[in-house]
Design an enzyme around this catalytic site. Sequence first.
Site, PDB file in Angstrom:
ATOM      1  N   GLY A   1       0.859  -1.182   0.000  1.00  0.00           N
ATOM      2  CA  GLY A   1       0.000   0.000   0.000  1.00  0.00           C
ATOM      3  C   GLY A   1       0.891   1.226   0.000  1.00  0.00           C
ATOM      4  O   GLY A   1       1.111   1.872  -1.024  1.00  0.00           O
TER       5      GLY A   1
ATOM      6  N   TYR B   1       0.838   8.901  15.208  1.00  0.00           N
ATOM      7  CA  TYR B   1       2.049   8.053  15.269  1.00  0.00           C
ATOM      8  C   TYR B   1       3.340   8.849  15.452  1.00  0.00           C
ATOM      9  O   TYR B   1       4.425   8.297  15.226  1.00  0.00           O
ATOM     10  CB  TYR B   1       2.229   7.264  13.962  1.00  0.00           C
ATOM     11  CG  TYR B   1       1.018   6.572  13.408  1.00  0.00           C
ATOM     12  CD1 TYR B   1       0.372   5.558  14.109  1.00  0.00           C
ATOM     13  CD2 TYR B   1       0.539   6.905  12.146  1.00  0.00           C
ATOM     14  CE1 TYR B   1      -0.724   4.920  13.559  1.00  0.00           C
ATOM     15  CE2 TYR B   1      -0.557   6.262  11.594  1.00  0.00           C
ATOM     16  CZ  TYR B   1      -1.186   5.274  12.314  1.00  0.00           C
ATOM     17  OH  TYR B   1      -2.265   4.648  11.758  1.00  0.00           O
TER      18      TYR B   1
ATOM     19  N   CYS C   1      -8.945  22.627  16.589  1.00  0.00           N
ATOM     20  CA  CYS C   1      -9.003  23.003  17.994  1.00  0.00           C
ATOM     21  C   CYS C   1      -8.340  21.949  18.880  1.00  0.00           C
ATOM     22  O   CYS C   1      -8.993  21.367  19.752  1.00  0.00           O
ATOM     23  CB  CYS C   1     -10.452  23.191  18.417  1.00  0.00           C
ATOM     24  SG  CYS C   1     -11.285  24.390  17.396  1.00  0.00           S
ATOM     25  N   GLU C   2      -7.084  21.672  18.633  1.00  0.00           N
ATOM     26  CA  GLU C   2      -6.336  20.711  19.452  1.00  0.00           C
ATOM     27  C   GLU C   2      -4.874  21.123  19.467  1.00  0.00           C
ATOM     28  O   GLU C   2      -4.318  21.435  18.404  1.00  0.00           O
ATOM     29  CB  GLU C   2      -6.384  19.298  18.839  1.00  0.00           C
ATOM     30  CG  GLU C   2      -7.747  18.794  18.623  1.00  0.00           C
ATOM     31  CD  GLU C   2      -8.000  17.418  19.227  1.00  0.00           C
ATOM     32  OE1 GLU C   2      -7.082  16.843  19.846  1.00  0.00           O
ATOM     33  OE2 GLU C   2      -9.128  16.955  19.057  1.00  0.00           O
TER      34      GLU C   2
HETATM   35  N1  LLP Z   1      -2.253  -6.077   3.727  1.00  0.00           N
HETATM   36  C1  LLP Z   1      -2.897  -6.026   4.895  1.00  0.00           C
HETATM   37  C2  LLP Z   1      -3.666  -7.182   5.332  1.00  0.00           C
HETATM   38  C3  LLP Z   1      -2.831  -4.867   5.678  1.00  0.00           C
HETATM   39  O1  LLP Z   1      -3.479  -4.839   6.834  1.00  0.00           O
HETATM   40  C4  LLP Z   1      -2.104  -3.755   5.225  1.00  0.00           C
HETATM   41  C5  LLP Z   1      -2.027  -2.527   6.011  1.00  0.00           C
HETATM   42  C6  LLP Z   1      -1.450  -3.833   3.972  1.00  0.00           C
HETATM   43  C7  LLP Z   1      -1.541  -5.031   3.265  1.00  0.00           C
HETATM   44  C8  LLP Z   1      -0.659  -2.705   3.390  1.00  0.00           C
HETATM   45  O2  LLP Z   1       0.443  -2.400   4.161  1.00  0.00           O
HETATM   46  P1  LLP Z   1       1.508  -1.290   3.673  1.00  0.00           P
HETATM   47  O3  LLP Z   1       2.216  -1.834   2.454  1.00  0.00           O
HETATM   48  O4  LLP Z   1       0.761  -0.064   3.353  1.00  0.00           O
HETATM   49  O5  LLP Z   1       2.406  -1.118   4.824  1.00  0.00           O
HETATM   50  N2  LLP Z   1      -2.457   3.727   9.088  1.00  0.00           N
HETATM   51  C9  LLP Z   1      -1.099   3.262   9.259  1.00  0.00           C
HETATM   52  C10 LLP Z   1      -0.820   2.021   8.462  1.00  0.00           C
HETATM   53  C11 LLP Z   1      -1.770   0.884   8.765  1.00  0.00           C
HETATM   54  C12 LLP Z   1      -1.552  -0.311   7.876  1.00  0.00           C
HETATM   55  C13 LLP Z   1      -2.709  -1.220   7.950  1.00  0.00           C
HETATM   56  N3  LLP Z   1      -2.609  -2.392   7.125  1.00  0.00           N
HETATM   57  C14 LLP Z   1      -0.151   4.400   8.896  1.00  0.00           C
HETATM   58  O6  LLP Z   1      -0.613   5.478   8.539  1.00  0.00           O
HETATM   59  O7  LLP Z   1       1.056   4.254   8.997  1.00  0.00           O
END
Ligand code: LLP
Length: 451
Positions: A312, A354, A381-382
């Site tokens: 992702g 984070y 407002c934070e």
């Molecule tokens: N596959 C599954 C089952 C996942 O849960 C995720 C991400 C991905 C693939 C993709 O992962 P990536 O390649 O993007 O690392 N909100 C957080 C990240 C949460 C990731 C959740 N799952 C942030 O902003 O860092």
Amino acid sequence: MSLPKSDLTKQADGRTTMELGAVLPKTAEVRGGHLFIGSVDMVQLAREQGTALYVFDEADLRDRMEQYREAFHECYPNSEALYASKAFLNKEVLRIAHEEGMFLDVSGGGELACARAVGFPMERVFVHGNNKTEAELREAIGAGVARIVLDTRLELARVSRIAGELGVTQKVLMRITPGVEADTHEYIKTGCEDSKFGFTMLEDFAFKCVGDVMGASNVELVGFHCHIGSQIFALHSFAEAVQVMVEFAARVRDEYGLVIEDLDMGGGLGIAYTVDEQPSSIRDFAECTANAVMEACTEHNLPLPRLLVEPGRSLVANAGVTLYKVGVMKTLPNIRKYVAIDGGMSDNIRTALYDAAYEATIANKADQPRTEIVTLCGKHCESGDAVVLDGSLQRADLDDIVCVFGTGAYCYTMSSSYNGQPRPAIVFVRDGEARVVTRRETYDDLMARDV
Ligand code: LLP
């Protein structure tokens, strides 16, 4: 954070860029003191479209998708890369992912609906989630998705029943928690033992459940999935997870007689948010994962499964930037300087959530060195509402256009309308052209669902 000596550098292809290395989108350059992306002037774009504004470098996005496809196909021909659409979701990015030959990871009914709306082939879609609802499962199975990734035994019962009602056999993977501690932020670690996701390996639970899945009607178990976390720099974490998963698959072959078709290793490759960070390349990630699978399969004499990965962040984060306008400056002697922009935690919650770090530049002063350390705060407002904490920036003036880099992943999809702030528009830029692919939210949009 150290201040770079000079902010400009000449690239081999003749572009002049800021010294921000891997943080920059592929086509970023400085022309006449302005930041350009996709040969579009970010200052002019911000004035035309308004701020806050998400901007994506389409060439960068396509290039990374191609890199994933090529690297994995070269290192491991029987492989596919699934775009994890939770990182950044709108119709246009899904159309591009489809055009670039990606498979797709959706984690809920909304992401699935978006995929269906653009005609994404369902035989390329995998469905995730630790608590998929009855309705979501019914939509997915009815639509003919390639795989449902089972998270629990309760879900097995639901999938089995729904598939039976719809008169189909649904191919499934089981999500396993491999007990691998990835080196990343606590909140985005998912593969360790204490996790809400997947079948635990503790007390051999996952292994015992394999029999249940194999025995369930209208369901065909074709492989295993894991996802050890996100923003991971240490490739050895992926290799360790592969070893655990392949050993598990070999035991399943030995004791249940099932040879898996699919091994899905999830996403997680880290990217550079700041100049100091040096993530692994997509190619190194592909080589490491592919080699680990081949070695482990040789060791356990297991036929090579199809290898799947679900990137992702590493596809979209560096392709995206956010533009803002400076509205207020405030210097607290011996404490810090605040530069307030017309967005904040509503369009980027990652800093508050984070402690994420970002690089920023003033797009209309992109040829000037960043000589100040400031906190780029939002308009909410934070007190915790900041996009960049103590980052380098040129000296800011009112109405300057600030560009924050690396905001393509998990910013728009985690955005809110906090304080009634309409969500920014999304613009894709390429070869001198800018097109709005998601329009800015309006006040009417904010109230559209109120009765
Ligand atoms: N596959 C599954 C089952 C996942 O849960 C995720 C991400 C991905 C693939 C993709 O992962 P990536 O390649 O993007 O690392 N909100 C957080 C990240 C949460 C990731 C959740 N799952 C942030 O902003 O860092």
